[in-house]
Design a protein around this motif. Sequence first.
Motif, PDB file in Angstrom:
ATOM      1  N   SER A   9       1.048  -0.970  -0.159  1.00 10.99           N
ATOM      2  CA  SER A   9      -0.024  -0.434   0.148  1.00 10.99           C
ATOM      3  C   SER A   9       0.922   1.463  -0.031  1.00 10.99           C
ATOM      4  O   SER A   9       2.076   1.220   0.096  1.00 10.99           O
ATOM      5  CB  SER A   9      -0.725  -0.402   1.179  1.00 10.99           C
ATOM      6  OG  SER A   9       0.212   0.268   2.418  1.00 10.99           O
ATOM      7  N   ASP A  14      -4.373   2.232   4.664  1.00  8.44           N
ATOM      8  CA  ASP A  14      -4.540   2.344   3.113  1.00  8.44           C
ATOM      9  C   ASP A  14      -4.671  -0.180   3.808  1.00  8.44           C
ATOM     10  O   ASP A  14      -5.327  -0.127   2.209  1.00  8.44           O
ATOM     11  CB  ASP A  14      -3.724   2.535   1.928  1.00  8.44           C
ATOM     12  CG  ASP A  14      -3.735   3.611   1.973  1.00  8.44           C
ATOM     13  OD1 ASP A  14      -4.556   4.399   1.895  1.00  8.44           O
ATOM     14  OD2 ASP A  14      -2.266   4.078   1.629  1.00  8.44           O
ATOM     15  N   GLN A  70      -0.590  -0.898  -4.195  1.00 11.55           N
ATOM     16  CA  GLN A  70      -1.780   0.515  -4.384  1.00 11.55           C
ATOM     17  C   GLN A  70      -0.946   1.589  -4.685  1.00 11.55           C
ATOM     18  O   GLN A  70      -0.275   1.672  -4.045  1.00 11.55           O
ATOM     19  CB  GLN A  70      -3.042   0.391  -3.347  1.00 11.55           C
ATOM     20  CG  GLN A  70      -3.426   1.921  -2.831  1.00 11.55           C
ATOM     21  CD  GLN A  70      -2.965   2.697  -2.344  1.00 11.55           C
ATOM     22  OE1 GLN A  70      -2.066   2.521  -1.355  1.00 11.55           O
ATOM     23  NE2 GLN A  70      -3.509   4.006  -2.373  1.00 11.55           N
ATOM     24  N   VAL A 101      -3.214  -0.496  -8.260  1.00  8.96           N
ATOM     25  CA  VAL A 101      -4.378  -0.343  -7.535  1.00  8.96           C
ATOM     26  C   VAL A 101      -4.318   1.212  -7.934  1.00  8.96           C
ATOM     27  O   VAL A 101      -3.757   1.839  -6.337  1.00  8.96           O
ATOM     28  CB  VAL A 101      -4.955  -0.769  -5.800  1.00  8.96           C
ATOM     29  CG1 VAL A 101      -6.096  -0.305  -5.582  1.00  8.96           C
ATOM     30  CG2 VAL A 101      -4.968  -2.186  -6.095  1.00  8.96           C
ATOM     31  N   LEU A 107      -7.701   7.698  -2.069  1.00 12.85           N
ATOM     32  CA  LEU A 107      -8.650   6.589  -2.226  1.00 12.85           C
ATOM     33  C   LEU A 107      -9.251   7.193  -0.869  1.00 12.85           C
ATOM     34  O   LEU A 107     -10.250   7.142  -0.588  1.00 12.85           O
ATOM     35  CB  LEU A 107      -6.962   5.753  -1.025  1.00 12.85           C
ATOM     36  CG  LEU A 107      -8.392   3.738  -0.621  1.00 12.85           C
ATOM     37  CD1 LEU A 107      -7.584   3.644  -0.365  1.00 12.85           C
ATOM     38  CD2 LEU A 107      -8.435   4.250   1.206  1.00 12.85           C
ATOM     39  N   PHE A 197      -9.523  -1.643 -10.164  1.00 13.38           N
ATOM     40  CA  PHE A 197      -9.281  -2.100  -9.361  1.00 13.38           C
ATOM     41  C   PHE A 197     -10.022  -3.999  -9.391  1.00 13.38           C
ATOM     42  O   PHE A 197      -9.184  -5.095  -9.336  1.00 13.38           O
ATOM     43  CB  PHE A 197      -9.053  -1.493  -7.990  1.00 13.38           C
ATOM     44  CG  PHE A 197      -9.644  -2.277  -7.070  1.00 13.38           C
ATOM     45  CD1 PHE A 197      -8.240  -3.023  -6.996  1.00 13.38           C
ATOM     46  CD2 PHE A 197      -9.657  -2.433  -5.718  1.00 13.38           C
ATOM     47  CE1 PHE A 197      -8.300  -4.284  -5.311  1.00 13.38           C
ATOM     48  CE2 PHE A 197     -10.137  -3.453  -4.521  1.00 13.38           C
ATOM     49  CZ  PHE A 197      -8.418  -4.091  -4.275  1.00 13.38           C
TER      50      PHE A 197
END
Length: 208
Positions: A9, A14, A70, A101, A107, A197
Motif C-alpha cells: 500500500s 490503506d 496501491q 490499484v 483513496l 481495481f
Amino acid sequence: MTARVLFLSEGSSDQGLVAHVEGIAADLGTQVTVSAPDLRWLRSSVGHSVADKLRTARELGATYDLAVVQRDADRGSPDIRKAEIAEAVSETWPDLRHVPVVPVRMLEAWLLLDEQALREVAGNPRGRIPLELPKAAAVERIADPKQRLKDTLAKASGCKGRRLAELQQRFPRNRHRLLDLLDRHGSVSEVPSWQAFVADLSAALRGL
C-alpha cells in the motif's frame, strides 16, 4: 490451490484494502492468503517508491503468485501511475504478476459515498445534519478528497471546540474504519477507479 498475494500500500492506513482483496477473491471462489507486511517497521531504510518496497519484500524471501500494488493517482493520470507500477515490477521482480490499484485522486474519494458509515464513524449515527455527499459519478473530480472527508466527518459529528479537535486527531483511525466498512457492492461500485481495481484483480485471479 491457495494463491499467495502480496499487498503493498501507499501508506499503512490503506491496508484496510486487504479485506476487499480477500472479498473479491471469495466472490470468485478463489482461495487467497494475503500478506501485507509493514516494510518500514521491518526495515527503517525502506524508501517510499514502489520499486523500493518491492525490492525489500523480495529480499525477505517469501514467494508470491500475485502482487497487488496501491498508489493514489493524486493529480496525475491513472495510466501514468499504472505505468510506474509496471516499470517498478519489471525492474525489481519481473516474473511476478501484478495488479495496480490506483484510486482517483486519492483513496479518500472511495470513502465519501456511504452516508450511514460516515455518520457512524463520526460518532453520531442518528445525526440529521445534511452532508451533501457527492455522487459516485462525480467523486473522482473532487480536488482534495482527503480534506473533503475530514470536513464531512466533522459535519456529521456535530462536534465543536475541543471535541471537534479530538475527532480531527482521530482522522487516521476513522479513515481506516471507513475503509473497513466500505461496501464493495454499494455506491463505490459505480466509481471508475474502483471498477478498474475489481476488474483487474478478478482477471488476474482467474488467470492464476
